[in-house]
Design a protein around this motif. Structure first.
Motif, PDB file in Angstrom:
ATOM      1  N   PHE A  27      12.422  -3.629  -6.655  1.00  0.00           N
ATOM      2  CA  PHE A  27      12.152  -2.075  -7.196  1.00  0.00           C
ATOM      3  C   PHE A  27      10.880  -2.892  -8.019  1.00  0.00           C
ATOM      4  N   PRO A  28       9.887  -2.355  -7.352  1.00  0.00           N
ATOM      5  CA  PRO A  28       8.349  -2.575  -8.638  1.00  0.00           C
ATOM      6  C   PRO A  28       8.320  -1.884  -9.750  1.00  0.00           C
ATOM      7  N   ASP A  29       8.428  -0.730  -9.120  1.00  0.00           N
ATOM      8  CA  ASP A  29       8.522   0.109 -10.588  1.00  0.00           C
ATOM      9  C   ASP A  29       9.614  -0.451 -11.652  1.00  0.00           C
ATOM     10  N   LEU A  30      10.684  -0.865 -11.723  1.00  0.00           N
ATOM     11  CA  LEU A  30      11.975  -1.071 -12.435  1.00  0.00           C
ATOM     12  C   LEU A  30      11.717  -2.390 -13.529  1.00  0.00           C
TER      13      LEU A  30
END
Lengths: 505, 343
Positions: free
Chosen positions: A348-351
């Motif tokens: 989950f790239p932006d987490l």
């Protein structure tokens, strides 16, 4: 005029990012008609160097000379117009348009103000033909209908159509089958014969020594060495890349597989990718699955994991039959899947690291009223970061800021926290540097030592031969071969496995 | 030494960029105050907060859908439908133009109509969620369809059942529930503020302290990875849509009560206002990121601007231009921020 010794010369390139020196005066020169391999661990500065060449980054210092002319590109487009192109690892193409439109995008041939389709078809055919007789692609074919290998050829054709002198290939074989790699190698030979300079970035040692004329090794933003490939060997390159002696690329095993833990019987999936797959897995066994792209390796793992619908067959864990109709159910039953395409369905790239670590077992963190225990989540994440030595500033960092190897460690850590019985790993070391690979092998072995069952798919044969107890070969959805590396390692040669892998193609 | 200076200068620039929106809005406020110093009065701010309250409630609903990676244009018409249906059931028994005779519909306890419209919108929004989650219809298109259906239903109800008469003359308790205030010291705080506060607090818990919330962020962050991690994608999505529907219903009932009337035109531009407030508050349209305090701030910013502009006599027509500029600037700044961090 005197013939230039080098097509491309980069001298003393420096680049700094907010006080951190990413490149510390690097020299890099490419001779015409050669392949120059650029090697280094992730973060060594290879891509920064290339981005300075293409004008994606502005270099802080140093000079670049192309065919005796001093150049300083301000954008990738300018670099391309001047004969420097890049074939990316993740191909940057317009997938819903056809081959020729991708090749001529931005400079369609015109006739009376309209796009001259006929000329475009012919020009595309001509360019593709120049790559060699193995290249058969219809210029009108939609790109999304092509295999990765063919799409890559289209990208190379595009570079050729720009009359590029320098063609950079970034991890070009990461999703190719052995056969496709052979074709690519032929294409590269052809380009060399035309006097072009190829910059070749890859982590795969065997490949480098097969294709490269020169090898440059970088480490920590510095040039370590540039040598003729003939003067180097694999161990030397690895030693220079990691800056320490790596006695072995694989950790050593010191346990024996125990009694059977998992049984797969007559598996078939709903979409007919699998045909009557049956095998057993033992406690503490690392079972490898070899095969070409499209052989059904990923489909098999996904079917076991419930991510793909099973049409027929039984799945028996410790004598109990399981249905695994959904990933949720599979996780509950003690399965874990580390996926092949990290960016597509892994991270989950932006987490945050914490989120990425706990999400697969989020229910384990609720108290009686359904309230999540945040402190427990933090605690477990920190524990896992320490246990598998993930390099991250803190737990709140977004995962996309980590290197590929560290992202992969977070994903493996995610599943380790679930304490699964069966760990399914789909190409777990893809796009990861040598040092991190070793650590991931070590994690796999630790699991095996704890009597877990591990199934590893990989397109890198030496990797499978190095870490597995047993290898199954898949071909066209069938199991076409089996090799026991403990009982009869002498049979498990790359040639034999390759023969099995092509049985049902 | 020189390097240190550059570093600290970079930091100040970064800080300015990160908070540029607040700086701009602060400047606008200063201009408004300079033009009309009487703007700085507590009563103005409580008015702004009261007007924001209902919007905050339904913005909290749509924010969840945006975090999932979707959007919901149907918000406004669903709010309108809830408002009209609830209002028709909540008219005072002695009101001469009552839609239903007291024999048909006696004086109802407030909770009944609220539950009824909550159920109605939970159903509509739940179906909406199912269409998106199960059949994979693009959220924009699905919500366009649901918007028309809700609007049509609202028109039909208003024109046929209510005979096209604007609904007013509400039950006393209902009016007090929506318009009442409490005096604390010199401040008079509306009940609506407290309802909004309760909704935000509850939603904050859902977003940050429950598996449902975490799963919502997971789906918005990477749907495929969420599937692999065992997240029940369909159920989570449908639940988030249902929660949104319930919040729209509650917001609609309160909005009708606050303004003292309801008709079928209600809600026309609520969806865009709410979505814009979310975006300005930092909820990314790409999904996966956003905070509830951000949503609240987004709504209040818009309310301050429109109230402040009216206060200094800027024409309502021009207010649209200002709002539009704010949306664009907010998104540009946000993109800049993420782009810079990616380098």
């Amino acid at each position: 005029m005197e013939k230039q010794k080098y097509l491309l010369e980069m001298h003393g390139i420096t680049k700094e990012f907010s006080g951190v020196k990413a490149l510390k005066g690097v020299d890099f020169c490419v001779r015409p008609g050669t392949v120059h391999a650029l090697m280094g661990e992730n973060g060594a500065g290879k891509s920064t160097l290339m981005k300075c060449l293409f004008g994606i980054y502005r270099k802080d210092g140093g000079e670049i000379w192309l065919k005796g002319q001093k150049v300083d590109f301000k954008s990738p487009h300018e670099a391309l117009m001047n004969g420097i192109s890049m074939v990316h690892q993740e191909l940057e193409q317009v997938r819903d348009r056809n081959v020729m439109e991708n090749v001529w995008l931005g400079r369609f041939p015109l006739k009376g103000g309209l796009v001259d389709t006929r000329r475009m078809v012919e020009d595309t055919k001509r360019v593709l033909a120049s790559l060699g007789e193995d290249v058969s692609i219809d210029p009108r074919e939609r790109l999304s209908n092509l295999t990765v290998s063919k799409r890559q050829m289209v990208d190379i054709a595009k570079a050729v159509s720009y009359n590029c002198d320098i063609i950079t290939l970034d991890e070009p074989t990461s999703s190719l089958t052995e056969k496709e790699v052979d074709i690519l190698m032929k294409i590269i030979e052809g380009l060399k014969a035309q006097g072009k300079g190829i910059i070749y970035i890859s982590h795969k040692m065997e490949e480098i020594f097969r294709v490269a004329d020169d090898i440059t090794v970088m480490r920590d933003g510095e040039l370590v060495s540039t040598d003729r490939a003939s003067d180097m060997d694999m161990d030397l390159v690895i030693k220079r890349m990691v800056g320490r002696e790596l006695t072995d690329r694989f950790p050593s095993k010191d346990w024996e597989p125990g009694k059977p833990i998992l049984e797969v019987k007559h598996f078939e999936d709903a979409k007919h990718h699998l045909h009557d797959i049956s095998f057993q897995l033992r406690e503490g066994e690392v079972l490898g699955i070899a095969g070409l792209l499209g052989a059904g390796r990923t489909e098999l793992l996904e079917t076991i994991f419930g991510a793909r619908k099973r049409e027929r067959g039984e799945l028996i864990l410790r004598g109990k039959e399981l249905r695994n109709r959904s990933t949720e159910e599979a996780i509950h039953n003690g399965f874990a899947l580390c996926t092949e395409e990290r960016r597509f369905n892994g991270i989950f790239p932006d987490l945050s690291i914490t989120f990425n670590t706990v999400i697969a077992n989020i229910r384990g963190y609720t108290n009686r009223i359904g309230w999540l225990r945040i402190s427990k989540m933090e605690e477990n994440t920190k524990k896992m970061i320490d246990a598998i030595r993930t390099k991250t500033p803190d737990t709140k960092t977004k995962i996309r800021h980590l290197s590929g190897g560290n992202q992969q460690k977070v994903i493996i850590g995610r599943w380790l926290l679930n304490d699964p019985d069966i760990f399914l790993m789909d190409d777990p070391t893809r796009g990861i540097d040598v040092g991190a690979k070793y650590e991931i092998y070590q994690l796999i072995f630790n699991l095996a030592a704890k009597k877990k069952g591990i199934i590893v798919c990989s397109s890198e044969m030496p990797e499978l031969l190095g870490i597995c107890d047993r290898i199954l070969v898949m071909s066209g959805g069938h199991i076409s071969g089996e090799y026991d590396l403990r009982e009869a390692p002498e049979h498990a040669t790359q040639e034999n496995i390759m023969r099995d892998a092509t049985k049902f193609v | 030494m020189a390097k240190e200076n550059i570093k600290s200068r970079d930091k100040i620039i970064d800080l300015l960029y990160d908070n540029a929106l607040y700086v701009i809005i602060g400047v606008m406020l200063l201009v408004i105050i300079a033009m009309e110093p009487s703007f700085v009065r507590l009563s103005n701010f409580t008015t702004i907060l009261t007007q924001s309250a209902t919007k905050i409630i339904y913005a909290c609903g749509v924010a969840g859908i945006i975090v999932l990676g979707g959007t919901d244009l149907a918000l406004g018409r669903e709010v309108g439908l809830a408002a009209v249906v609830a209002a028709s059931l909540l008219q005072a028994v002695d009101y001469s133009q009552r839609v239903f005779t007291p024999q048909q519909v006696p004086a109802l306890p407030l909770i009944l109509p609220i539950l009824l419209v909550a159920l109605l919108l939970a159903l509509i929004s739940g179906i909406h969620g199912f269409i998106v989650a199960h059949w994979g219809v693009a959220p924009f298109i699905a919500s366009l369809g649901i918007q028309l259906i809700s609007y049509g239903a609202c028109l039909q109800y208003f024109n046929q059942v209510c005979n096209s008469n604007p609904l007013s003359g509400f039950d006393k308790f209902y009016s007090r529930f929506c318009q009442g205030t409490v005096k604390i010291g010199g401040l008079s705080l509306s009940y609506l503020m407290f309802y909004a506060l309760i909704v935000v607090a509850l939603m904050w818990i859902v977003w940050n302290r429950t598996t449902l919330g975490k799963n919502m962020f997971a789906i918005g962050g990477n749907k495929e990875a969420a599937k692999v991690c065992g997240v029940n994608v369909k159920r989570t999505m449908i639940l988030i849509y249902i929660i949104a529907g319930v919040l729209y219903a509650f917001g609609g009932v309160l909005e009708a009560g606050r303004t003292g009337s309801a008709n079928s035109t209600m809600g026309a531009d609520y969806a865009m206002d709410a979505i814009a407030a979310c975006v300005v508050g930092g909820v990314s349209m790409k999904g996966g990121t956003g905070t509830l305090p951000g949503v609240v701030i987004g709504v209040i910013i818009f309310q301050i601007i429109s109230y402040g502009l009216i206060y200094v006599g800027v024409s309502p027509d021009l207010q649209y231009v200002v709002k539009g500029l704010i949306i664009v600037v907010a998104v540009v700044l946000d993109n800049r921020k993420t782009m810079r961090k990616a380098d």
